[in-house]
Design a protein around this motif. Structure first.
Motif, PDB file in Angstrom:
ATOM      1  N   SER A 105       0.829  -1.196  -0.014  1.00 47.80           N
ATOM      2  CA  SER A 105      -0.066  -0.119  -0.291  1.00 47.80           C
ATOM      3  C   SER A 105       0.991   1.294   0.107  1.00 47.80           C
ATOM      4  CB  SER A 105      -0.789   0.046   1.072  1.00 47.80           C
ATOM      5  OG  SER A 105      -1.779  -1.149   1.251  1.00 47.80           O
ATOM      6  N   VAL A 106       1.891   1.368   1.008  1.00 45.51           N
ATOM      7  CA  VAL A 106       2.736   2.160   1.031  1.00 45.51           C
ATOM      8  C   VAL A 106       3.559   2.576  -0.532  1.00 45.51           C
ATOM      9  CG1 VAL A 106       4.777   3.454   2.204  1.00 45.51           C
ATOM     10  CG2 VAL A 106       2.882   2.323   3.454  1.00 45.51           C
ATOM     11  N   ALA A 107       3.835   1.380  -0.862  1.00 48.34           N
ATOM     12  CA  ALA A 107       4.772   1.510  -2.312  1.00 48.34           C
ATOM     13  C   ALA A 107       3.971   2.104  -3.423  1.00 48.34           C
ATOM     14  CB  ALA A 107       5.438   0.155  -2.523  1.00 48.34           C
ATOM     15  N   MET A 108       2.711   1.729  -3.442  1.00 51.86           N
ATOM     16  CA  MET A 108       1.748   2.447  -4.436  1.00 51.86           C
ATOM     17  C   MET A 108       1.673   3.901  -4.008  1.00 51.86           C
ATOM     18  SD  MET A 108      -0.986  -0.735  -4.838  1.00 51.86           S
ATOM     19  CE  MET A 108      -2.157   0.367  -5.917  1.00 51.86           C
ATOM     20  N   ALA A 109       1.471   4.421  -2.872  1.00 48.90           N
ATOM     21  CA  ALA A 109       1.128   5.629  -2.543  1.00 48.90           C
ATOM     22  C   ALA A 109       2.583   6.248  -2.984  1.00 48.90           C
ATOM     23  CB  ALA A 109       1.044   5.695  -1.036  1.00 48.90           C
ATOM     24  N   PHE A 110       3.674   5.961  -2.855  1.00 47.36           N
ATOM     25  CA  PHE A 110       5.005   6.550  -2.945  1.00 47.36           C
ATOM     26  C   PHE A 110       5.275   6.508  -4.461  1.00 47.36           C
ATOM     27  CE2 PHE A 110       9.363   6.172  -4.546  1.00 47.36           C
ATOM     28  CZ  PHE A 110       9.830   7.232  -3.729  1.00 47.36           C
ATOM     29  N   ASP A 111       4.712   5.491  -5.289  1.00 40.32           N
ATOM     30  CA  ASP A 111       5.039   5.558  -6.680  1.00 40.32           C
ATOM     31  C   ASP A 111       4.017   6.615  -7.258  1.00 40.32           C
ATOM     32  OD1 ASP A 111       6.863   3.550  -6.947  1.00 40.32           O
ATOM     33  OD2 ASP A 111       5.281   1.873  -7.055  1.00 40.32           O
ATOM     34  N   LYS A 112       2.916   6.907  -6.732  1.00 33.72           N
ATOM     35  CA  LYS A 112       2.074   7.824  -7.410  1.00 33.72           C
ATOM     36  C   LYS A 112       2.708   9.115  -7.042  1.00 33.72           C
ATOM     37  CE  LYS A 112      -2.623   9.465  -7.365  1.00 33.72           C
ATOM     38  NZ  LYS A 112      -3.931   9.253  -6.632  1.00 33.72           N
ATOM     39  N   ALA A 113       3.132   9.502  -5.751  1.00 33.79           N
ATOM     40  CA  ALA A 113       3.768  10.747  -5.215  1.00 33.79           C
ATOM     41  C   ALA A 113       4.878  11.028  -6.166  1.00 33.79           C
ATOM     42  CB  ALA A 113       4.029  10.570  -3.942  1.00 33.79           C
ATOM     43  N   ALA A 114       5.755  10.092  -6.501  1.00 36.00           N
ATOM     44  CA  ALA A 114       7.034  10.140  -7.183  1.00 36.00           C
ATOM     45  C   ALA A 114       6.855  10.525  -8.581  1.00 36.00           C
ATOM     46  CB  ALA A 114       8.040   8.975  -7.247  1.00 36.00           C
ATOM     47  N   ASN A 115       5.684   9.829  -9.064  1.00 31.63           N
ATOM     48  CA  ASN A 115       5.363  10.145 -10.615  1.00 31.63           C
ATOM     49  C   ASN A 115       4.724  11.356 -10.672  1.00 31.63           C
ATOM     50  OD1 ASN A 115       5.822   7.626 -11.592  1.00 31.63           O
ATOM     51  ND2 ASN A 115       3.882   6.646 -11.334  1.00 31.63           N
ATOM     52  N   GLN A 116       3.926  11.935  -9.646  1.00 36.47           N
ATOM     53  CA  GLN A 116       3.486  13.346  -9.856  1.00 36.47           C
ATOM     54  C   GLN A 116       4.522  14.298  -9.748  1.00 36.47           C
ATOM     55  OE1 GLN A 116       0.764  13.024  -6.483  1.00 36.47           O
ATOM     56  NE2 GLN A 116      -0.911  12.944  -7.924  1.00 36.47           N
ATOM     57  N   THR A 117       5.710  14.016  -9.110  1.00 32.73           N
ATOM     58  CA  THR A 117       6.973  15.017  -8.793  1.00 32.73           C
ATOM     59  C   THR A 117       7.570  14.931 -10.241  1.00 32.73           C
ATOM     60  OG1 THR A 117       6.894  14.940  -6.475  1.00 32.73           O
ATOM     61  CG2 THR A 117       8.936  15.485  -7.478  1.00 32.73           C
ATOM     62  N   GLU A 118       7.592  13.726 -10.654  1.00 31.44           N
ATOM     63  CA  GLU A 118       8.754  13.790 -11.928  1.00 31.44           C
ATOM     64  C   GLU A 118       7.839  14.116 -13.235  1.00 31.44           C
ATOM     65  OE1 GLU A 118       9.632   9.632 -11.711  1.00 31.44           O
ATOM     66  OE2 GLU A 118      11.069   9.816 -10.411  1.00 31.44           O
ATOM     67  N   ILE A 119       6.268  14.099 -13.499  1.00 25.66           N
ATOM     68  CA  ILE A 119       5.806  14.637 -14.080  1.00 25.66           C
ATOM     69  C   ILE A 119       5.714  16.261 -14.311  1.00 25.66           C
ATOM     70  CG2 ILE A 119       3.339  15.070 -14.671  1.00 25.66           C
ATOM     71  CD1 ILE A 119       4.207  12.629 -16.053  1.00 25.66           C
ATOM     72  N   ALA A 120       5.899  16.752 -12.793  1.00 27.39           N
ATOM     73  CA  ALA A 120       5.807  18.087 -12.577  1.00 27.39           C
ATOM     74  C   ALA A 120       7.131  18.777 -12.892  1.00 27.39           C
ATOM     75  CB  ALA A 120       5.286  18.544 -11.180  1.00 27.39           C
ATOM     76  N   THR A 121       7.991  17.942 -13.126  1.00 24.21           N
ATOM     77  CA  THR A 121       9.656  18.540 -13.074  1.00 24.21           C
ATOM     78  C   THR A 121      10.309  17.410 -14.275  1.00 24.21           C
ATOM     79  OG1 THR A 121      10.106  17.064 -11.310  1.00 24.21           O
ATOM     80  CG2 THR A 121       9.779  19.461 -10.947  1.00 24.21           C
ATOM     81  N   PRO A 122       9.885  17.737 -15.490  1.00 23.88           N
ATOM     82  CA  PRO A 122      10.296  16.867 -16.581  1.00 23.88           C
ATOM     83  C   PRO A 122      11.712  17.084 -16.981  1.00 23.88           C
ATOM     84  CG  PRO A 122       8.903  18.440 -17.388  1.00 23.88           C
ATOM     85  CD  PRO A 122       8.780  18.595 -16.183  1.00 23.88           C
ATOM     86  N   ARG A 123      12.401  16.113 -17.246  1.00 26.56           N
ATOM     87  CA  ARG A 123      13.984  15.857 -17.461  1.00 26.56           C
ATOM     88  C   ARG A 123      14.293  15.106 -18.921  1.00 26.56           C
ATOM     89  NH1 ARG A 123      17.011  14.389 -11.829  1.00 26.56           N
ATOM     90  NH2 ARG A 123      15.937  16.003 -10.486  1.00 26.56           N
ATOM     91  N   ILE A 124      15.006  15.584 -19.592  1.00 26.43           N
ATOM     92  CA  ILE A 124      15.567  15.072 -20.649  1.00 26.43           C
ATOM     93  C   ILE A 124      16.022  13.244 -20.442  1.00 26.43           C
ATOM     94  CG2 ILE A 124      17.026  14.643 -22.498  1.00 26.43           C
ATOM     95  CD1 ILE A 124      17.367  17.598 -22.866  1.00 26.43           C
ATOM     96  N   GLY A 125      15.349  12.504 -21.050  1.00 29.02           N
ATOM     97  CA  GLY A 125      15.648  10.916 -20.796  1.00 29.02           C
ATOM     98  C   GLY A 125      14.489  10.452 -19.956  1.00 29.02           C
ATOM     99  N   ASP A 126      13.753  11.024 -19.389  1.00 28.95           N
ATOM    100  CA  ASP A 126      12.551  10.711 -18.422  1.00 28.95           C
ATOM    101  C   ASP A 126      11.627   9.839 -19.657  1.00 28.95           C
ATOM    102  OD1 ASP A 126      13.214  11.921 -16.312  1.00 28.95           O
ATOM    103  OD2 ASP A 126      11.532  13.236 -16.379  1.00 28.95           O
TER     104      ASP A 126
END
Length: 214
Positions: A105-126
């Motif tokens: 459950s926590v891993a799923m929540a973390f993955d979602k939070a991590a995805n949202q952060t990385e979507i908001a700050t895109p980098r070349i190579g993502d």
């Protein structure tokens, strides 16, 4: 009050010598070294598991990074270069079913939070795992799981290159991401998509983008 400490970190390990090779960047023959980059997720730094593994090589002369050999992705040497504590930390909690449920459950929540952060700050190579059917007016199939890779980022816009293949099941593209195929230029066709940064978050919320690999 009960608090759960969780997070992730990136790590790099040396696999071993890759022999004498020619570097396209410095145009010199030099001794290469095999490396592996990976991400470790954790709960309380006790329960650990590796979620990404990307082998590559570096030039001993200029330090340029090069794609790994095909056999390096699942070789025992590559897997063995990752710290045993990182690879097997999850086993400490294997005896507790309740702990495993909480971990998931926590891993799923973390993955979602991590995805949202990385979507908001895109980098070349993502690389974005994408349901391409949600991005076209007349899709070839109801579900088309593929990948899009960030090739350019400006102040307001992100340029994405689109994979030249798709699957009707997300496991196909997830396997390609694990095996490093999505890091290869040949994985992508000539189609590019320019998307305003603000639209990326909506694409994730709508399920067009389902996961991010950085």
């Amino acid at each position: 009050m009960f608090f759960i400490s969780w997070g992730s970190r990136g790590a790099i390990s040396e696999v071993g010598p890759a022999g004498l090779r020619h570097c396209l960047r410095c145009d010199q023959d030099s001794w290469f070294t095999k490396m592996v980059a990976y991400r470790v997720r954790h709960i309380y730094w006790i329960f650990r598991w590796v979620t990404e593994r990307v082998p590559y090589m570096i030039c001993g002369n200029c330090g340029a990074e090069h794609s790994a050999d095909e056999g390096d992705y699942d070789s025992p040497e590559t897997k063995g270069a990752i710290s045993k504590w990182d690879r097997l930390g999850w086993a400490i909690g294997a005896g507790g079913i309740g702990a495993l449920i909480a971990t998931g459950s926590v891993a799923m929540a973390f993955d979602k939070a991590a995805n949202q952060t990385e979507i908001a700050t895109p980098r070349i190579g993502d690389v974005y795992e994408t349901n391409l059917a949600k991005l076209v007016t007349k899709p070839e199939a109801p579900v088309m799981f593929g990948a899009m890779r960030v090739v350019k980022v400006s102040a307001t816009e992100v340029e994405l290159e689109v994979s030249n293949t798709y699957y009707t099941d997300s496991r196909g593209v997830e396997r390609d991401m694990r095996e490093g195929k999505t890091a290869d230029e040949s994985y992508y066709g000539g189609n590019h998509l320019n998307v305003p940064k603000a639209s990326l978050e909506k694409m994730y919320a709508d399920g067009a983008v389902t996961d991010v690999s950085r």
